[in-house]
Design an enzyme around this catalytic site. Structure first.
Site, PDB file in Angstrom:
ATOM      1  N   ASN A 192      -7.273   0.135 -11.267  1.00 14.62           N
ATOM      2  CA  ASN A 192      -7.396  -1.230 -10.755  1.00 14.62           C
ATOM      3  C   ASN A 192      -8.496  -1.898 -11.580  1.00 14.62           C
ATOM      4  O   ASN A 192      -9.680  -1.693 -11.333  1.00 14.62           O
ATOM      5  CB  ASN A 192      -7.770  -1.161  -9.267  1.00 14.62           C
ATOM      6  CG  ASN A 192      -7.863  -2.537  -8.628  1.00 14.62           C
ATOM      7  OD1 ASN A 192      -7.777  -3.560  -9.327  1.00 14.62           O
ATOM      8  ND2 ASN A 192      -8.060  -2.573  -7.326  1.00 14.62           N
TER       9      ASN A 192
ATOM     10  N   ARG B 146     -13.539 -17.606   0.957  1.00 15.25           N
ATOM     11  CA  ARG B 146     -12.445 -18.547   0.664  1.00 15.25           C
ATOM     12  C   ARG B 146     -12.067 -19.343   1.904  1.00 15.25           C
ATOM     13  O   ARG B 146     -12.031 -18.787   3.004  1.00 15.25           O
ATOM     14  CB  ARG B 146     -11.213 -17.790   0.153  1.00 15.25           C
ATOM     15  CG  ARG B 146     -11.398 -17.184  -1.203  1.00 15.25           C
ATOM     16  CD  ARG B 146     -10.209 -16.351  -1.622  1.00 15.25           C
ATOM     17  NE  ARG B 146     -10.622 -15.015  -2.003  1.00 15.25           N
ATOM     18  CZ  ARG B 146      -9.815 -13.966  -2.105  1.00 15.25           C
ATOM     19  NH1 ARG B 146      -8.527 -14.102  -1.867  1.00 15.25           N
ATOM     20  NH2 ARG B 146     -10.277 -12.790  -2.444  1.00 15.25           N
TER      21      ARG B 146
ATOM     22  N   HIS C 253      -1.686  -9.205  -1.952  1.00 10.16           N
ATOM     23  CA  HIS C 253      -1.871  -8.001  -1.109  1.00 10.16           C
ATOM     24  C   HIS C 253      -0.519  -7.338  -0.821  1.00 10.16           C
ATOM     25  O   HIS C 253      -0.383  -6.601   0.158  1.00 10.16           O
ATOM     26  CB  HIS C 253      -2.494  -8.338   0.272  1.00 10.16           C
ATOM     27  CG  HIS C 253      -3.935  -8.711   0.244  1.00 10.16           C
ATOM     28  ND1 HIS C 253      -4.478  -9.588   1.156  1.00 10.16           N
ATOM     29  CD2 HIS C 253      -4.954  -8.304  -0.545  1.00 10.16           C
ATOM     30  CE1 HIS C 253      -5.771  -9.731   0.919  1.00 10.16           C
ATOM     31  NE2 HIS C 253      -6.090  -8.972  -0.109  1.00 10.16           N
TER      32      HIS C 253
ATOM     33  N   GLU D 239      -3.469   1.188  -0.734  1.00  7.47           N
ATOM     34  CA  GLU D 239      -2.776   0.568  -1.868  1.00  7.47           C
ATOM     35  C   GLU D 239      -2.654   1.538  -3.041  1.00  7.47           C
ATOM     36  O   GLU D 239      -1.642   1.552  -3.745  1.00  7.47           O
ATOM     37  CB  GLU D 239      -3.541  -0.682  -2.312  1.00  7.47           C
ATOM     38  CG  GLU D 239      -3.389  -1.827  -1.318  1.00  7.47           C
ATOM     39  CD  GLU D 239      -4.540  -2.813  -1.347  1.00  7.47           C
ATOM     40  OE1 GLU D 239      -5.676  -2.401  -1.026  1.00  7.47           O
ATOM     41  OE2 GLU D 239      -4.312  -3.973  -1.688  1.00  7.47           O
TER      42      GLU D 239
ATOM     43  N   ARG E 151      -2.634  -1.641 -11.090  1.00  8.23           N
ATOM     44  CA  ARG E 151      -2.513  -2.756 -10.159  1.00  8.23           C
ATOM     45  C   ARG E 151      -2.544  -4.047 -10.977  1.00  8.23           C
ATOM     46  O   ARG E 151      -3.469  -4.270 -11.761  1.00  8.23           O
ATOM     47  CB  ARG E 151      -3.689  -2.737  -9.174  1.00  8.23           C
ATOM     48  CG  ARG E 151      -3.614  -3.870  -8.199  1.00  8.23           C
ATOM     49  CD  ARG E 151      -4.699  -3.804  -7.159  1.00  8.23           C
ATOM     50  NE  ARG E 151      -4.525  -4.898  -6.223  1.00  8.23           N
ATOM     51  CZ  ARG E 151      -5.331  -5.139  -5.211  1.00  8.23           C
ATOM     52  NH1 ARG E 151      -6.368  -4.363  -4.994  1.00  8.23           N
ATOM     53  NH2 ARG E 151      -5.103  -6.145  -4.398  1.00  8.23           N
TER      54      ARG E 151
END
Ligand code: ADP
Length: 403
Positions: free
Chosen positions: A7, A243, A182, A388, A92
């Site tokens: 990742n 955010r 996601h 993940e 990823r």
């Protein structure tokens, strides 16, 4: 088969080595501050054994990767005898636009297509591509590499859910639409929930909420995504750490005018300075928000209330999108898995849907698979630690084996 999962972030590289015979993790680690000033370091751990921290000069992702390979094959700290022990690498990747509806074996054409998508994620995509290119250079073409996209699981959304109500040419010309992110996490949660509930994928309906620093929620019908809260970028939807999530787009020109901010600065304002941090003025971390609101800080309380309210609104909307047929509401991510107070407040707000929490299970529950709703609850509520990396490793194995 041993699979390396990577990742690559803008200044970091996370890695994990899986032995896919039993899906166990042999080693994992993190390279931090790549290319930045100051000290760069690698934290490397052999599962159940030693953990080492190495400080050294790491100017780019290629160097980071060769340092990681050195550690992985090190006689003292390593878990591989040589690089030829790496049978496949899974990466990823943030954005696959409409070109990638599933994970894909990487070749030069795929790399060149990904380069066209950099404008969709100017921070993440160059790092994602950098990780792939560094692997191609170090390992050569013979080791299969697989790109696993954050957007892919959401490619099953119907047109009316992913299209923005702006002139249609913007979609045709520039691909402006909802993509969602996601996806690897929502896919894992879907598969795991189906396993636990003893249902096949094509008969399971879920609402999956992944809440960490970034937060997103997805409606899953018959195992497939039919709507999700993040949009063209990971900014839309729920309140997040820094955010804003949803807001009236007219706020942008209004604030640009008031504060004299250009578009890039407004983008940073909404991505880095908003959310829990912006409302509380204190922190993007939910644990700090809890501490402050318990000390009577009213803005921390407001940040918490807004987070819960927005989440509940989305659950209500997706309940409707699923025609009221929901097998489970799933909480995951750092907040979803660990924050019992947040889960309790959300379930309370959702009592109108017949959701009833089992306080005795929920209270103090952290990082575990569990059903936290009471037996009389109309909708089952679950916590599931997401994974993940495992999802990426499984896709990598599947494609490397040509399936
Ligand atoms: P990322 O999205 O970066 O992968 P995580 O999924 O690890 O992040 O989630 C990080 C967030 O999880 C933190 O910002 C924090 O707010 C939250 N978190 C972690 N542990 C707890 C806890 N015990 N209670 C409440 N929130 C927590």
């Amino acid at each position: 088969m041993k699979v390396l999962v990577l990742n690559s972030g803008s200044s970091s590289l996370k890695y994990r080595v899986f032995d896919m015979t039993d899906e166990s993790v042999l080693a994992s680690g993190l390279v931090e501050r790549i290319g930045l000033t100051g000290i760069q370091q690698i934290t490397h751990e052999r599962t159940g054994a030693d953990k080492v921290t190495v400080e050294k000069d790491i100017p780019n992702h290629k160097q980071a990767l060769s340092d990681v390979f050195e550690l992985l094959t090190d006689s003292e700290h390593g878990v591989l005898t040589s690089l030829s022990d790496v049978h496949a690498v899974g990466h990823r990747v943030l954005h696959g636009k409409e070109a990638f509806k599933d994970s894909v074996l990487v070749d030069r054409d795929v790399v060149s297509t990904l380069k066209d998508f950099v404008e969709m994620g100017p921070l993440h995509m160059p790092a994602n591509i950098g990780g792939i290119e560094a692997c191609l250079e170090i390992l050569g073409d013979s080791v299969p590499q697989v790109a696993v996209f954050d957007t892919a699981f959401h490619q099953t959304m119907p047109e009316y859910a992913y299209t923005y109500a702006i002139p249609y040419e913007m979609y045709e010309k520039y691909g402006v639409r909802r993509y969602g992110f996601h996806g690897t996490s929502h896919k894992y949660l879907t598969q795991r929930a189906a396993e636990i509930l003893g249902k096949s994928l094509d008969e399971i309906n879920l609402i999956t909420a992944h809440m960490g620093n970034g937060c997103s929620i997805t409606a899953v019908e018959k195992g497939k995504c039919i709507d999700t809260s993040m949009g063209l970028t990971p900014l839309e939807g729920l309140v997040m750490g820094t955010r804003s999530g949803d807001l009236d787009p007219a706020v942008l020109p209004f604030l640009g005018d008031k504060l004299g901010l250009g578009l890039a600065e407004l983008d940073e304002f909404l991505n880095k300075k908003s959310g829990l941090l912006g409302i509380s003025g204190l922190s993007n971390d939910m644990r700090d928000i809890h501490r402050a609101r318990k000390e009577g800080n009213s803005r921390a309380q407001l940040a918490f209330d807004m987070f819960v309210y927005r989440l509940a609104k989305y659950v209500g909307a997706y309940y409707v999108a699923l025609g009221g047929k929901v097998d489970a509401l799933v909480f995951a991510g750092g907040i979803g898995e660990n924050d019992d107070e947040l889960r309790a407040a959300a379930c309370e707000k959702l009592s109108g849907l017949g959701i009833v929490l089992d306080e005795s299970v929920n209270t103090g529950l952290r990082g575990k698979e569990a059903t936290i709703s009471a037996s009389e609850s109309k909708i089952r509520v679950m916590t599931l630690p997401t994974n993940e990396e495992l999802m990426i490793a499984r896709d990598t194995k599947r494609l490397a084996e040509g399936k």
